[in-house]
Write an enzyme that holds these catalytic residues in place. Structure first.
Site: not given
Ligand SMILES: *Cc1c(COP(=O)(O)O)cnc(C)c1O
Length: 344
Positions: A84, A187, A223
């Site tokens: 990621r 991210k 989300e």
């Molecule tokens: C980091 C994040 C998540 C959760 O991801 P995980 O890999 O499960 O910790 C979900 N949504 C957003 C916007 C994020 O930045």
């Protein structure tokens, strides 16, 4: 400040920054990654014109190390975090860290700070924060030539201090987190900056967090601010598919676990109205694993959806949470090969 390791109450330790002994760093210069460096300084020195400060060339990750029932320290799906971060780097034109470099830095930073890895039995973990930033000086809009990948750690208590508790959520109709072809799927800190105002307003009204709708039509669930969404309908786990969701590793893993436990998984558009049809809803991410939702309010549309008895998490969320955390803490077999032991 460091946590006082002699007197720490691992159970009530908050989810927040505290100092540890070391962090690790790796610089990308002249087209290549250097050697992993160990530092005991909390500070980084960067040029005031660094691209991360002006043009948001930065990305981060979050994962945890767990002390298992057998005393071994494990990390969870580190390859997924590495991949990621590669996707993030590619999307905002940063140098792409090799997966092996990422993994080695995670192992090294956990080992160096082993006295801060919480012991088994409290639900506490060592949170690992990798950060990648563009560091060269630019004023014109262009990607940096040089990058810094660093990782620090903090011991954190369990997200739920007194048991797994459902929360209230608010639908965000006045703000979007990410655009369909924007940076929602990676991210980067900019997505978080975009979500702060909505989160602050929701908190002021007494909600735990916000749920975003798709930015284009405002018809489908996208989300939650820092976590993915899922709903349970009979024996089906439903989670949104969209062009602006960050692919949560927790969500991906819960989908695999749900299938393993005999649930059907549907990853598709989830119309807002479908919130009325779920028996349970929840948000999921590394920090809390699963946060069950008891109420979703849409103040603009004047709608409200409630789940369960308003006090306890539903049976499916509870089953998923227990089985999932049992794998992370080495209490149950790991049939998926998700965990790896750190040789501390
Ligand atoms: C980091 C994040 C998540 C959760 O991801 P995980 O890999 O499960 O910790 C979900 N949504 C957003 C916007 C994020 O930045």
């Amino acid at each position: 400040m460091q946590v006082d390791l002699k007197n720490v109450d691992w159970k009530t330790l908050p989810f927040g920054y505290t100092d540890t002994d070391y962090n690790v760093r790796c610089y990308y210069r002249n087209g290549e990654w250097g050697k992993i460096e160990v530092s005991s300084s909390k500070d980084i020195s960067i040029h005031m014109a660094a691209t991360c400060l002006h043009y948001g060339q930065e990305g981060f990750e979050g994962l945890k190390a767990y002390t298992g029932k057998d005393g071994k320290v494990r990390i969870f799906r580190v390859d997924e975090n590495a991949k990621r971060m590669q996707n993030t780097a590619n999307r905002v034109l940063m140098a792409v860290p090799p997966i092996e470099l990422f993994r080695e830095m995670v192992h090294t930073v956990v080992k160096l700070n082993k006295r801060f890895v919480p012991p088994y039995g409290y639900g506490a973990t060592l949170y690992i924060r990798p950060l990648l930033i563009g560091t060269s000086a630019e004023v014109g809009v262009k990607p940096s030539d040089e990058y810094l990948l660093m990782m620090f750690v903090c011991p954190v208590g369990p997200y739920f201090k007194d048991g797994f508790k459902p929360v209230d959520m608010m639908i965000s109709r006045n703000y979007d987190r990410a655009a369909p072809q924007g940076t929602g799927t990676v991210k980067v800190g900019g997505n978080y900056a975009a979500s702060l105002q909505s989160l602050a307003e929701a908190k002021k009204l007494g909600y735990s967090s916000t749920i975003y709708l798709d930015a284009k039509e405002k018809k489908y669930i996208d989300e939650c601010g820092p976590a993915n969404f899922f709903g349970i309908k009979g024996k089906t786990y439903v989670t949104p598919k969209s062009e602006s969701i960050l692919p949560s590793i927790t969500n991906k893993s819960l989908q695999q676990l749900a299938e393993y436990l005999g649930y059907t998984v549907e990853r598709r558009q989830v119309p807002f109205e479908e919130l009325a049809e779920f028996s349970e809803t929840a948000e999921c991410g590394t920090a809390a694993v699963i946060t069950p939702i008891k109420k979703i309010v849409d103040p603009v549309a004047g709608r409200e959806f409630t789940y369960g008895d308003g006090v306890n998490p539903g049976p499916v969320c509870t089953e998923l949470f227990n089985k999932y955390t049992a794998i992370q803490f080495g209490e149950a077999e790991d049939p998926f090969g998700w965990t790896e032991v750190v040789d501390v």
